[in-house]
Enzyme design. Structure first.
Site, PDB file in Angstrom:
ATOM      1  N   GLY A  45      46.476  51.528  11.408  1.00 14.11           N
ATOM      2  CA  GLY A  45      47.156  52.243  10.333  1.00 14.11           C
ATOM      3  C   GLY A  45      47.361  51.304   9.165  1.00 14.11           C
ATOM      4  O   GLY A  45      47.453  50.085   9.351  1.00 14.11           O
ATOM      5  N   GLN A  50      51.149  48.299   1.416  1.00 12.18           N
ATOM      6  CA  GLN A  50      50.602  47.088   2.048  1.00 12.18           C
ATOM      7  C   GLN A  50      49.414  46.502   1.300  1.00 12.18           C
ATOM      8  O   GLN A  50      48.989  45.386   1.594  1.00 12.18           O
ATOM      9  CB  GLN A  50      50.172  47.381   3.491  1.00 12.18           C
ATOM     10  CG  GLN A  50      51.334  47.667   4.415  1.00 12.18           C
ATOM     11  CD  GLN A  50      50.840  47.874   5.827  1.00 12.18           C
ATOM     12  OE1 GLN A  50      50.440  48.955   6.197  1.00 12.18           O
ATOM     13  NE2 GLN A  50      50.855  46.817   6.624  1.00 12.18           N
ATOM     14  N   CYS A  96      52.050  44.551  12.890  1.00  9.79           N
ATOM     15  CA  CYS A  96      51.867  45.062  11.534  1.00  9.79           C
ATOM     16  C   CYS A  96      50.929  44.108  10.783  1.00  9.79           C
ATOM     17  O   CYS A  96      51.104  42.893  10.873  1.00  9.79           O
ATOM     18  CB  CYS A  96      53.221  45.129  10.828  1.00  9.79           C
ATOM     19  SG  CYS A  96      53.132  45.740   9.144  1.00  9.79           S
ATOM     20  N   LEU A  97      49.974  44.658  10.048  1.00  8.25           N
ATOM     21  CA  LEU A  97      49.018  43.808   9.331  1.00  8.25           C
ATOM     22  C   LEU A  97      49.713  42.929   8.285  1.00  8.25           C
ATOM     23  O   LEU A  97      49.190  41.882   7.920  1.00  8.25           O
ATOM     24  CB  LEU A  97      47.937  44.651   8.660  1.00  8.25           C
ATOM     25  CG  LEU A  97      46.991  45.415   9.601  1.00  8.25           C
ATOM     26  CD1 LEU A  97      45.963  46.198   8.794  1.00  8.25           C
ATOM     27  CD2 LEU A  97      46.303  44.476  10.577  1.00  8.25           C
ATOM     28  N   HIS A 138      55.384  54.420  12.219  1.00  2.58           N
ATOM     29  CA  HIS A 138      55.319  53.051  11.682  1.00  2.58           C
ATOM     30  C   HIS A 138      54.829  53.077  10.231  1.00  2.58           C
ATOM     31  O   HIS A 138      55.423  52.439   9.348  1.00  2.58           O
ATOM     32  CB  HIS A 138      54.408  52.195  12.565  1.00  2.58           C
ATOM     33  CG  HIS A 138      54.202  50.795  12.076  1.00  2.58           C
ATOM     34  ND1 HIS A 138      54.664  49.683  12.737  1.00  2.58           N
ATOM     35  CD2 HIS A 138      53.578  50.320  10.954  1.00  2.58           C
ATOM     36  CE1 HIS A 138      54.344  48.591  12.047  1.00  2.58           C
ATOM     37  NE2 HIS A 138      53.672  48.944  10.963  1.00  2.58           N
ATOM     38  N   GLU A 139      53.761  53.844   9.968  1.00  4.31           N
ATOM     39  CA  GLU A 139      53.214  53.906   8.604  1.00  4.31           C
ATOM     40  C   GLU A 139      54.158  54.643   7.664  1.00  4.31           C
ATOM     41  O   GLU A 139      54.312  54.284   6.490  1.00  4.31           O
ATOM     42  CB  GLU A 139      51.832  54.574   8.607  1.00  4.31           C
ATOM     43  CG  GLU A 139      50.771  53.847   9.420  1.00  4.31           C
ATOM     44  CD  GLU A 139      50.710  52.354   9.144  1.00  4.31           C
ATOM     45  OE1 GLU A 139      50.896  51.939   7.974  1.00  4.31           O
ATOM     46  OE2 GLU A 139      50.498  51.584  10.095  1.00  4.31           O
ATOM     47  N   HIS A 142      56.666  52.470   6.268  1.00  7.73           N
ATOM     48  CA  HIS A 142      56.171  51.641   5.159  1.00  7.73           C
ATOM     49  C   HIS A 142      56.389  52.314   3.804  1.00  7.73           C
ATOM     50  O   HIS A 142      56.765  51.650   2.837  1.00  7.73           O
ATOM     51  CB  HIS A 142      54.675  51.348   5.322  1.00  7.73           C
ATOM     52  CG  HIS A 142      54.373  50.150   6.164  1.00  7.73           C
ATOM     53  ND1 HIS A 142      54.812  48.881   5.837  1.00  7.73           N
ATOM     54  CD2 HIS A 142      53.667  50.008   7.312  1.00  7.73           C
ATOM     55  CE1 HIS A 142      54.389  48.027   6.759  1.00  7.73           C
ATOM     56  NE2 HIS A 142      53.698  48.689   7.666  1.00  7.73           N
TER      57      HIS A 142
HETATM   58 NI    NI Z   1      52.778  47.964   9.353  1.00 11.82          NI
END
Ligand code: NI
Length: 185
Positions: A45, A50, A96-97, A138-139, A142
């Site tokens: 995701g 991000q 998380c990226l 989760h997304e 963000h």
């Molecule tokens: Ni994340």
């Protein structure tokens, strides 16, 4: 085009994102870049903040993540609204990226109902459960300016403080392009 992923500590990750208007310039190109960036980083995701763009859009592709036999899903969510979350919270070790090298156990409810527009601004209302719901939650966080580290205990967060600061400075081992807010020029 692969975009640099914004690292922990950048204010764009803490800001609630703005709705996307139909006719938003170069939207299809941006969505393609989001998928490419996510796949390149082996993510499931990725949310627009991000990559430094504070708009309410995220992409999900869980095909690599699903167990054999399960199809996985690929979807872009524009201006999503979670209408309902249900069920007994369950724990999953999330990553998380934007926060490479850190994973933490996070509690979330297993079932969600979400309304969103797709890439053609067609509205959908769907329910998701299990891992798919987890990725979406989760997304979705963000685009509200929330990171998984906001869900952990203050003690746990204190223990991670140095590691998080190092990530902001770019002192972290990562194999995709990132933008670090506190990197020395
Ligand atoms: Ni994340």
């Amino acid at each position: 085009m692969i975009l640099p992923v914004v690292a922990y500590g950048d204010p764009v990750l803490k800001k609630p994102a703005k709705p996307v208007e139909p006719g938003y310039p170069h939207l299809q190109e941006f969505i393609a870049d989001m998928y490419e960036t996510m796949h390149n980083a082996s993510g499931v995701g990725l949310a627009a903040p991000q990559v430094g763009l504070s708009i309410r859009l995220f992409v999900v592709d869980s095909s690599s993540f699903e167990k054999e036999g399960s199809p996985g899903f690929r979807q872009v969510f524009i201006n999503p609204e979670i209408k309902e979350e249900e069920g007994k919270e369950w724990i999953f070790n999330e990553g998380c990226l934007s926060i490479p090298g850190i994973r933490e156990d996070i509690r979330r409810q297993p079932l969600i109902r979400i309304r969103f527009a797709d890439e053609n601004f067609v509205l959908h209302e769907k329910t998701y459960d299990g891992m798919q719901a987890r990725i979406i939650q989760h997304e979705y966080d963000h685009i509200e300016g929330i990171l998984f580290t906001d869900h952990i205990s203050p003690l746990r967060k204190r223990l991670l403080k140095k590691k998080l600061l190092d990530i902001s400075k770019g002192i972290v081992d990562v194999d995709y392009r990132m933008k670090f807010p506190l990197a020395k020029k």
